[in-house]
Every structure is written in structure tokens, then in C-alpha cells.
Design an enzyme around this catalytic site. Structure first.
Site, PDB file in Angstrom:
ATOM      1  N   GLY A  10       6.257  74.632  69.787  1.00  0.00           N
ATOM      2  CA  GLY A  10       7.476  75.484  69.930  1.00  0.00           C
ATOM      3  C   GLY A  10       8.598  74.741  70.956  1.00  0.00           C
ATOM      4  N   THR A  66       8.428  85.054  67.592  1.00  0.00           N
ATOM      5  CA  THR A  66       9.802  85.104  68.189  1.00  0.00           C
ATOM      6  C   THR A  66      10.881  85.382  67.307  1.00  0.00           C
ATOM      7  OG1 THR A  66       9.923  82.741  67.687  1.00  0.00           O
ATOM      8  CG2 THR A  66       9.487  83.429  69.888  1.00  0.00           C
ATOM      9  N   TYR A 103       4.971  83.458  79.231  1.00  0.00           N
ATOM     10  CA  TYR A 103       6.502  83.563  78.778  1.00  0.00           C
ATOM     11  C   TYR A 103       7.020  85.094  78.305  1.00  0.00           C
ATOM     12  CZ  TYR A 103       6.104  78.822  79.871  1.00  0.00           C
ATOM     13  OH  TYR A 103       5.543  77.940  80.652  1.00  0.00           O
ATOM     14  N   ASP A 106      14.359  88.770  78.550  1.00  0.00           N
ATOM     15  CA  ASP A 106      15.277  89.704  79.175  1.00  0.00           C
ATOM     16  C   ASP A 106      15.179  91.009  77.866  1.00  0.00           C
ATOM     17  OD1 ASP A 106      17.025  87.458  77.365  1.00  0.00           O
ATOM     18  OD2 ASP A 106      17.906  89.635  77.446  1.00  0.00           O
ATOM     19  N   TYR A 129      10.465  93.454  68.950  1.00  0.00           N
ATOM     20  CA  TYR A 129      10.223  92.221  69.674  1.00  0.00           C
ATOM     21  C   TYR A 129      10.064  92.421  71.303  1.00  0.00           C
ATOM     22  CZ  TYR A 129      11.254  87.639  71.748  1.00  0.00           C
ATOM     23  OH  TYR A 129      11.034  86.607  72.580  1.00  0.00           O
ATOM     24  N   LYS A 133       6.775  92.244  73.602  1.00  0.00           N
ATOM     25  CA  LYS A 133       6.703  91.195  74.646  1.00  0.00           C
ATOM     26  C   LYS A 133       6.370  91.829  75.822  1.00  0.00           C
ATOM     27  CE  LYS A 133       7.385  87.417  74.579  1.00  0.00           C
ATOM     28  NZ  LYS A 133       6.497  86.227  74.525  1.00  0.00           N
TER      29      LYS A 133
END
Ligand code: NDP
Length: 297
Positions: A10, A66, A103, A106, A129, A133
């Protein structure tokens, strides 16, 4: 020191292959199995077996689901990769006494207001998403393992596709571009994220009390429209032949997508800078570096 890197190809994973190399023996995996080792975050049992076989001192997880818009309909896989796999990594790191680096984004925030988000602010993701996360970072926090979780924003790398490259490509053929002007954030280089990761790993190994959640982004702020304008002006000044003459500013509402995006993606990075005595450069310096690399200037 044995380091397991997941998601090695990535944007961030690629740069981590470079920045982590001097820290120890690096075992870097992507989603494909090699030598019986599994780096596929959707295959939880094979992933667990791999970690138990390698017994790393440090696990760095740069892999994630992602595809923000696709996650709205592919909920089960997004939750497994971003949520359940993160839980597993936390559990295994806790059992091994390993440090887990992870990781996040925001997008765990609502996007309301104009103030840069702090680590202590209330979370309220506006899309699947972001929710997946958030589940991942919360699972790691409760696992009890030593960890560094970096929430970042608007990541780009010289390798692969990114917003700046897309804007330059479109600007070659089109006279007018319409770009969103009411989402504000800081474009953050994968190279900066990888370098900060290596620096903070060294410090947290000496001082485990620094373990925790941190916001990591380049300094300053800009809209996607401002970012596009900056990139195109740089390209034109450096001799690129572009057709574009007008870059129109549009609102998010004029560009509907399956997943809602937060308007305020500003991250307050004070905690990271203070705890680790770090300086974070402004977003322009990293973008210029990437553009020079991409344009060969
Ligand atoms: P990329 O999309 O560039 O890389 C993600 C990597 O994860 C890809 O190599 C992908 O592999 C891999 N991956 C996806 N699914 C799996 C799976 N099931 N098993 C193993 N690997 C998998 O993302 P970034 O490098 O930009 O992101 C790094 C981190 O930063 C992520 O945690 C992301 O959530 C976070 N982040 C990213 C932002 C951004 O703007 N990009 C903004 C904020 C946070 P493949 O190519 O084979 O699909």
C-alpha cells in the site's frame, strides 16, 4: 528485533519497507501467502497462525480496506479487515508482549465544525469505512497491548494513484475542472507517516508510557480545490502542457458519492509533536517533493 509488516504494497506500507528496515529483521507481507505465511487480513485464522509462527517483537499494520465508497455495500469484508483483524492483532500482540502499530483515519469523526480534532474528541463516523476503522482502533485499545495508533488524513504517495496525479491527468484533456472546496484537511505523505512511525517506535520501546492514540498529519490545511489548484500551478510552472484554464470550486453536495465524507478533516497533532519532540512539515513541502518525483523535475 523482529518486525512483521502487513500491507507492504500500500502507499504507507511501501514507505514502511524503507523506514523500518534499519530497525530490525523485517518480514513484510501483502495479502498473498508466501512460504506458508499469510498476510491476508480477511483470513483471520491463517493470520493468527502466521503471527504465532513469526513471534514478532513489533507488528506494523499498514493493510486496510480503504475503498471508502465500496465499503458502503461491502460491509462484512470492510468490518472483518478493518475491525476484526485489528482485534486479532491486538490480542496476539498482547499475548506476545509485542508493540502493535496501526493506522486509522479522521473519518472516525463527524466532520462538523472547523476546529482541528483532538484525540479526546467524541467520535461519530459518517460512513461505513469510518465505522469499521473506529471498531479497529477501539479493539486495539481494549486488547491491552502496547500500541501506537496513528489517525491520519488525505494520504498520498509517489507510487500508485493519488489525487494529485488524477488532477494532472484530467487537466491535460479538460479545459475546466470542478473540485470540492468545502472539505478541509491536510494532504499527508506516506513517506512522512513511515518516517514518523520509525522514529516513534524507537522512542516507545524505551518509554512504554508513550503508547497510545495519536493524530498524525502534515501541518497546515487546504481544501481539495486548493490542493488541486496548487498541484496544477506547480505543473504548469514546471513546463507541463495542460489544457485546463478554469478550476471551479464546488460544494460536496454537487458531487454525490455512495459514502458521505466529513467536511472537517483537520487533525490537531500537538500530542504527537509534544510527546515525541517531533516537527511536522507543512503539507506543501511533501506535495512538492512528490510532484518533482512524479514529473521528474
Ligand atoms: P492503500 O489503499 O494504499 O493500502 C492498503 C493496503 O491494504 C493495500 O496494499 C491493500 O492490498 C491492502 N489490503 C486490503 N485488503 C487486504 C486484506 N484483506 N489483506 C491484506 N492486505 C489488504 O492505503 P494507505 O497506504 O493509503 O493507507 C494506510 C492506512 O492509513 C490505512 O489504515 C488507512 O485506513 C489509513 N488512512 C488512509 C488514508 C488515505 O487517504 N489513503 C486517510 C486516512 C487514513 P491490495 O492493493 O492488494 O488491495
Amino acid at each position: 528485533m523482529r518486525i512483521l509488516l502487513l500491507g507492504k504494497n500500500g502507499q504507507v506500507g511501501w514507505e514502511l519497507q524503507r523506514s523500518l528496515a534499519p530497525l530490525g529483521e523485517l518480514i513484510a507481507l501483502d495479502r498473498h501467502s508466501v512460504d506458508g505465511l499469510c498476510g491476508d487480513l480477511s483470513d483471520l485464522e491463517a493470520l493468527r497462525a502466521t503471527i504465532r509462527q513469526i513471534k514478532p517483537d513489533i507488528i506494523v499494520n499498514a493493510a486496510a480496506y480503504t475503498a471508502v465508497d465500496k465499503a458502503e455495500s461491502d460491509v462484512e469484508l470492510a468490518d472483518r479487515v478493518n475491525g476484526e483483524a485489528s482485534r486479532l492483532l491486538g490480542e496476539e500482540a498482547a499475548l506476545l508482549g509485542a508493540l502493535l502499530v496501526h493506522y486509522s483515519t479522521d473519518y472516525v469523526f463527524s466532520g462538523e465544525g472547523h476546529r482541528p480534532w483532538q484525540e479526546t474528541d467524541a467520535v461519530a463516523p459518517v460512513n461505513r469505512y469510518g465505522a469499521s476503522k473506529l471498531a479497529g482502533e477501539q479493539a486495539i485499545t481494549v486488547s491491552g497491548c502496547k500500541h501506537l495508533i496513528f489517525r491520519t488524513s488525505w494520504v498520498y504517495g509517489a507510487r500508485g494513484n493519488n489525487f494529485a496525479k488524477t488532477m494532472m491527468r484530467l487537466a491535460k484533456d479538460r479545459e475546466t475542472l470542478s473540485v470540492i472546496a468545502d472539505q478541509i484537511g491536510a494532504p499527508t505523505g506516506a513517506d512522512l507517516i513511515a518516517d514518523v512511525t520509525a522514529l516513534t517506535i524507537r522512542q516507545v520501546l524505551q518509554r512504554p508510557e508513550l503508547s497510545g492514540l495519536y493524530h498524525l498529519a502534515a501541518a497546515g490545511e487546504v481544501s481539495w480545490h486548493g490542493y488541486a489548484s496548487y498541484v496544477i500551478e506547480f505543473a504548469q510552472t514546471n513546463g507541463e502542457q495542460l489544457a485546463v484554464t478554469t478550476i471551479s470550486a464546488i460544494d460536496t453536495t454537487a458531487y454525490p458519492t455512495p459514502a458521505r465524507r466529513p467536511l472537517n478533516s483537520r487533525l490537531n497533532t500537538q500530542k504527537l509533536r509534544d510527546n515525541f519532540s517531533l516537527h511536522l512539515p507543512d503539507w506543501q513541502s511533501g506535495v512538492i517533493r512528490m510532484l518533482r518525483e512524479v514529473l521528474n523535475k
